[in-house]
Design a protein around this motif. Structure first.
Motif, mmCIF file in Angstrom:
data_model
loop_
_atom_site.group_PDB
_atom_site.id
_atom_site.type_symbol
_atom_site.label_atom_id
_atom_site.label_comp_id
_atom_site.label_asym_id
_atom_site.label_seq_id
_atom_site.Cartn_x
_atom_site.Cartn_y
_atom_site.Cartn_z
ATOM 1 N N PHE A 45 0.840 -1.202 0.000
ATOM 2 C CA PHE A 45 0.000 0.000 0.000
ATOM 3 C C PHE A 45 0.869 1.244 0.000
ATOM 4 O O PHE A 45 1.941 1.267 0.607
ATOM 5 N N PRO A 46 0.454 2.317 -0.692
ATOM 6 C CA PRO A 46 1.281 3.528 -0.765
ATOM 7 C C PRO A 46 1.623 4.098 0.610
ATOM 8 O O PRO A 46 0.793 4.081 1.520
ATOM 9 N N GLY A 47 2.818 4.608 0.737
ATOM 10 C CA GLY A 47 3.283 5.164 2.005
ATOM 11 C C GLY A 47 3.037 6.655 2.107
ATOM 12 O O GLY A 47 3.965 7.406 2.464
ATOM 13 N N ALA A 51 -2.684 13.198 4.878
ATOM 14 C CA ALA A 51 -4.024 12.632 5.031
ATOM 15 C C ALA A 51 -4.897 12.984 3.831
ATOM 16 O O ALA A 51 -4.730 14.031 3.207
ATOM 17 N N GLY A 52 -5.828 12.084 3.514
ATOM 18 C CA GLY A 52 -6.770 12.338 2.441
ATOM 19 C C GLY A 52 -6.621 11.369 1.286
ATOM 20 O O GLY A 52 -5.797 10.444 1.317
ATOM 21 N N PHE A 53 -7.433 11.573 0.245
ATOM 22 C CA PHE A 53 -7.435 10.728 -0.946
ATOM 23 C C PHE A 53 -6.572 11.358 -2.032
ATOM 24 O O PHE A 53 -6.670 12.554 -2.300
ATOM 25 N N PHE A 54 -5.741 10.509 -2.682
ATOM 26 C CA PHE A 54 -4.844 10.987 -3.723
ATOM 27 C C PHE A 54 -4.980 10.128 -4.976
ATOM 28 O O PHE A 54 -5.220 8.915 -4.881
ATOM 29 N N THR A 98 -8.649 6.626 -6.512
ATOM 30 C CA THR A 98 -7.927 7.381 -5.495
ATOM 31 C C THR A 98 -7.700 6.486 -4.293
ATOM 32 O O THR A 98 -8.481 5.569 -4.032
ATOM 33 N N LEU A 99 -6.619 6.747 -3.576
ATOM 34 C CA LEU A 99 -6.277 5.932 -2.412
ATOM 35 C C LEU A 99 -6.053 6.830 -1.208
ATOM 36 O O LEU A 99 -5.582 7.965 -1.329
ATOM 37 N N CYS A 100 -6.380 6.300 -0.044
ATOM 38 C CA CYS A 100 -6.204 7.025 1.207
ATOM 39 C C CYS A 100 -5.518 6.118 2.216
ATOM 40 O O CYS A 100 -5.889 4.947 2.356
ATOM 41 N N ARG A 101 -4.513 6.645 2.881
ATOM 42 C CA ARG A 101 -3.843 5.892 3.942
ATOM 43 C C ARG A 101 -4.253 6.382 5.336
ATOM 44 O O ARG A 101 -4.337 5.591 6.275
ATOM 45 N N SER A 102 -4.522 7.688 5.449
ATOM 46 C CA SER A 102 -4.893 8.243 6.749
ATOM 47 C C SER A 102 -5.819 9.435 6.583
ATOM 48 O O SER A 102 -5.911 10.025 5.501
ATOM 49 N N LEU A 103 -6.501 9.795 7.669
ATOM 50 C CA LEU A 103 -7.448 10.890 7.673
ATOM 51 C C LEU A 103 -7.166 11.855 8.808
ATOM 52 O O LEU A 103 -6.554 11.493 9.819
ATOM 53 N N ASN A 104 -7.649 13.074 8.635
ATOM 54 C CA ASN A 104 -7.741 14.038 9.714
ATOM 55 C C ASN A 104 -9.189 14.125 10.177
ATOM 56 O O ASN A 104 -10.094 13.634 9.490
ATOM 57 N N VAL A 183 -7.994 2.784 2.355
ATOM 58 C CA VAL A 183 -9.134 2.512 1.476
ATOM 59 C C VAL A 183 -8.757 2.850 0.042
ATOM 60 O O VAL A 183 -8.002 3.783 -0.221
ATOM 61 N N ILE A 184 -9.282 2.047 -0.871
ATOM 62 C CA ILE A 184 -9.194 2.333 -2.308
ATOM 63 C C ILE A 184 -10.581 2.751 -2.772
ATOM 64 O O ILE A 184 -11.569 2.052 -2.521
ATOM 65 N N GLN A 185 -10.652 3.880 -3.448
ATOM 66 C CA GLN A 185 -11.929 4.378 -3.959
ATOM 67 C C GLN A 185 -11.926 4.337 -5.486
ATOM 68 O O GLN A 185 -10.986 4.798 -6.129
ATOM 69 N N ILE A 186 -12.999 3.788 -6.047
ATOM 70 C CA ILE A 186 -13.201 3.770 -7.489
ATOM 71 C C ILE A 186 -14.441 4.598 -7.785
ATOM 72 O O ILE A 186 -15.519 4.339 -7.242
ATOM 73 N N ALA A 187 -14.300 5.597 -8.640
ATOM 74 C CA ALA A 187 -15.445 6.403 -9.056
ATOM 75 C C ALA A 187 -15.625 6.261 -10.559
ATOM 76 O O ALA A 187 -14.665 6.424 -11.323
ATOM 77 N N TRP A 188 -16.837 5.934 -10.964
ATOM 78 C CA TRP A 188 -17.183 5.909 -12.385
ATOM 79 C C TRP A 188 -17.721 7.298 -12.722
ATOM 80 O O TRP A 188 -18.724 7.748 -12.136
#
Length: 231
Positions: A45-47, A51-54, A98-104, A183-188
């Motif tokens: 998983f990306p390091g 925070a947030g989705f990239f 988009t992928l997220c590793r951490s959140l605020n 989390v991995i997010q897929i948006a169509w």
């Protein structure tokens, strides 16, 4: 490891899968990833340090995560999701990953997703989760009440999967949480132009947070539990 082993659309038919059409079409499916892939996916998983989705960049990820994303973006998987949500030819739409590793704590405010999205899927990869509702996905009846749940909240644990059709009332969010939440997010999306626009915005956000991470953590950190925003 083969890509087919990681994500099989047939697993969506588990008896504990929850598919509903009201108040908006959504599906919650459990156990969508094989246990034997857990360690590899965790290591690959990306390091991200912010925070947030990239936006997804294959060079950020190891082999198993890249294979998983290949699975999530196949026409076959899109059609399987579309059939369950009542969306014809979901595979015709471009996908944004988009992928997220951490959140605020400012993340997770109630929203519907932008009109440029046809549907959104979330695949969680956390090996454990604290005994709390903080950070757990909630599908909601209203834009102003985080406790008016449509279905039981979903802990963001390894292999848990949620997807919904974007509607004017597809309200969702989670209670404030700060820390690791993979989390991995897929948006169509409705068009390639929207994909390009969102990708550019995501890359700018990543660059900004690298420079001003401390400011990003402070913004909205004391938000109300039922805070909302219109995408």
């Amino acid at each position: 490891m083969s890509a087919a082993v990681l994500l099989d659309p047939a697993r969506l038919d588990r008896p504990d899968t929850d598919i509903r059409q009201e108040p908006f079409p959504f599906m919650i499916a459990h156990g969508q990833l094989p246990d034997e892939a857990r360690t590899e996916l965790e290591n690959d998983f990306p390091g991200y340090t912010s925070a947030g989705f990239f936006p997804y960049d294959p060079s950020d990820c190891g082999l198993s995560v890249n294979l998983l994303i290949q699975n999530l973006t196949t026409p076959e998987f899109a059609r399987a999701v579309g059939r369950r949500l009542g969306i014809e030819h979901l595979d015709q739409y471009p996908t944004l990953v988009t992928l997220c590793r951490s959140l605020n704590k400012r993340h997770g405010t109630i929203h519907t997703d932008s009109k440029s999205k046809v549907a959104t899927a979330l695949l969680y990869l956390n090996s454990q989760w604290p005994d709390t509702s903080d950070g757990c996905l909630r599908f909601l009846n209203r834009v102003d009440d985080i406790d008016d749940l449509v279905a039981p909240e979903l802990k963001p644990l390894y292999g848990e999967f949620a997807v919904f059709k974007r509607c004017d009332n597809s309200f969702h969010g989670h209670l404030p949480f700060e820390g690791e939440r993979r989390v991995i997010q897929i948006a169509w999306l409705t068009s390639e132009e929207e994909k390009l626009r969102k990708t550019k915005r995501g890359k700018f956000s990543r660059a900004f947070k690298k420079l001003f991470g401390s400011l990003d953590r402070k913004l909205g950190a004391d938000r109300d539990r039922s805070a909302a925003h219109r995408d």
